[in-house]
Write a protein that holds these residues in place. Sequence first.
Motif, short mmCIF file in Angstrom:
data_model
loop_
_atom_site.label_atom_id
_atom_site.label_comp_id
_atom_site.label_asym_id
_atom_site.label_seq_id
_atom_site.Cartn_x
_atom_site.Cartn_y
_atom_site.Cartn_z
N ASP A 91 59.07 52.13 -10.48
CA ASP A 91 60.51 51.84 -10.25
C ASP A 91 61.18 51.68 -8.91
O ASP A 91 61.94 50.96 -8.45
N SER A 92 60.38 52.72 -7.96
CA SER A 92 61.03 52.62 -6.92
C SER A 92 61.02 51.38 -5.75
O SER A 92 61.33 51.13 -4.67
N VAL A 93 59.98 50.42 -6.43
CA VAL A 93 59.56 49.31 -5.52
C VAL A 93 59.81 48.11 -6.57
O VAL A 93 59.82 46.92 -5.96
N LYS A 94 60.52 48.27 -7.67
CA LYS A 94 60.93 46.94 -8.56
C LYS A 94 61.74 46.23 -7.87
O LYS A 94 62.92 46.63 -7.34
N GLY A 95 61.72 44.84 -7.71
CA GLY A 95 62.70 43.90 -7.20
C GLY A 95 62.52 43.82 -5.77
O GLY A 95 63.19 42.92 -5.03
N ARG A 96 61.63 44.57 -5.21
CA ARG A 96 61.46 44.48 -3.64
C ARG A 96 59.92 44.17 -3.14
O ARG A 96 59.66 43.43 -2.30
N PHE A 97 59.16 44.48 -4.23
CA PHE A 97 57.52 44.18 -4.09
C PHE A 97 57.08 43.24 -5.08
O PHE A 97 57.51 43.26 -5.99
N THR A 98 56.29 42.55 -4.62
CA THR A 98 55.43 41.50 -5.51
C THR A 98 53.97 41.53 -5.33
O THR A 98 53.64 41.26 -4.13
N ILE A 99 53.29 41.92 -6.38
CA ILE A 99 52.05 41.64 -6.50
C ILE A 99 51.39 40.59 -7.20
O ILE A 99 51.89 39.85 -8.03
N ARG A 131 47.56 37.89 -7.25
CA ARG A 131 45.93 37.68 -7.16
C ARG A 131 45.56 36.18 -7.22
O ARG A 131 46.25 35.42 -7.92
N ASP A 132 44.71 36.08 -6.57
CA ASP A 132 43.91 34.87 -6.38
C ASP A 132 42.20 35.03 -6.48
O ASP A 132 41.61 35.52 -5.68
N ASN A 133 41.86 35.04 -8.03
CA ASN A 133 40.58 35.30 -8.27
C ASN A 133 39.66 34.31 -7.65
O ASN A 133 38.33 34.75 -7.44
N ALA A 134 40.10 33.11 -7.15
CA ALA A 134 39.09 32.33 -6.56
C ALA A 134 38.72 32.59 -5.11
O ALA A 134 37.77 32.46 -4.57
N LYS A 135 39.83 33.25 -4.59
CA LYS A 135 39.36 33.95 -3.32
C LYS A 135 39.17 35.46 -3.40
O LYS A 135 38.93 36.14 -2.25
N ASN A 136 39.16 35.86 -4.43
CA ASN A 136 38.79 37.40 -4.58
C ASN A 136 39.78 38.33 -3.79
O ASN A 136 39.38 39.38 -2.99
N THR A 137 41.33 37.97 -3.98
CA THR A 137 42.20 38.68 -3.13
C THR A 137 43.30 39.21 -4.13
O THR A 137 43.83 38.35 -4.88
N VAL A 138 44.04 40.32 -3.59
CA VAL A 138 45.36 40.68 -4.36
C VAL A 138 46.26 40.89 -3.09
O VAL A 138 45.72 41.38 -1.96
N THR A 139 47.29 40.34 -3.36
CA THR A 139 48.34 40.43 -2.25
C THR A 139 49.56 41.26 -2.63
O THR A 139 49.89 41.23 -3.95
N LEU A 140 50.06 42.02 -1.82
CA LEU A 140 51.21 43.11 -2.11
C LEU A 140 52.44 42.18 -1.08
O LEU A 140 52.21 42.88 0.05
N GLN A 141 53.05 41.66 -1.52
CA GLN A 141 54.42 41.29 -0.67
C GLN A 141 55.59 42.13 -0.78
O GLN A 141 56.07 42.75 -1.83
N MET A 142 55.80 42.82 0.27
CA MET A 142 56.86 43.91 0.55
C MET A 142 58.07 43.55 1.33
O MET A 142 57.96 43.17 2.58
N ASN A 143 59.25 43.48 0.53
CA ASN A 143 60.18 42.92 1.23
C ASN A 143 61.48 44.22 1.09
O ASN A 143 61.15 45.19 0.39
N VAL A 144 62.39 44.09 2.01
CA VAL A 144 63.47 45.17 2.19
C VAL A 144 62.80 46.53 2.36
O VAL A 144 63.32 47.40 1.40
N LEU A 145 62.12 46.56 3.01
CA LEU A 145 61.25 48.00 3.37
C LEU A 145 62.17 49.04 3.77
O LEU A 145 63.24 48.94 4.51
N LYS A 146 62.10 50.20 3.33
CA LYS A 146 62.81 51.55 3.61
C LYS A 146 61.79 52.33 4.40
O LYS A 146 60.55 52.32 3.92
N PRO A 147 62.42 53.44 5.10
CA PRO A 147 61.74 54.52 5.80
C PRO A 147 60.67 55.33 4.52
O PRO A 147 59.61 55.68 4.89
#
Length: 128
Positions: free
Chosen positions: A62-70, A72-88
Motif C-alpha cells: 500500500d505504501s508504494v501503490k500509485g508511485r512504483f511500477t514493476i 518484467r521482460d522474460n526475453a531479457k531475464n530482467t525485472v524492473t522497478l520504476q520508482m516515482n515521487v520518492l519519499k525519504p
Amino acid sequence: QVQLIESGGGLVQAGGSLRLSCAASQRTFSNYGVGWFRQAPAKEREFVATISWYGSRIYYADSVKGRFTISRDNAKNTVTLQMNVLKPEDTAVYYCAAAPPHSSFFSDYYLPSEYDHWGQGTQVTVSS
C-alpha cells in the motif's frame, strides 16, 4: 540456481525517480515470480512489489501503490522497478528475489519465505 543482480540504486531528492533493475543468470527466470523487498536500518525486511512468472499478476504494498511500477521482460531475464515521487521513507536497501511457481505465491507473495533466491541488494537514499 538462479543468481540475481540488482542495479540502479543511488541518491535522489524527494519527489525524484529511480529505476531499479534485477538481472537473472538463467533462462528459466520466466518460471519464477519476482519480487522487490526493502530493508531500512533497524527495521525488518518489507515487501514492496511482485510480479508472477508470466506477468499476469502484480501486487504492491500500500505504501508504494500509485508511485512504483514493476514489470518484467522474460526475453531479457530482467525485472524492473520504476520508482516515482520518492519519499525519504523509501530510503532502504532494495532486494530482488525469485519465488518458484507454487500456487502459494498468489496468497503469500508478501512473505520473504516465499522466495528462495535473493540478490545482494542496492541502496536507495532519498533526501528531504
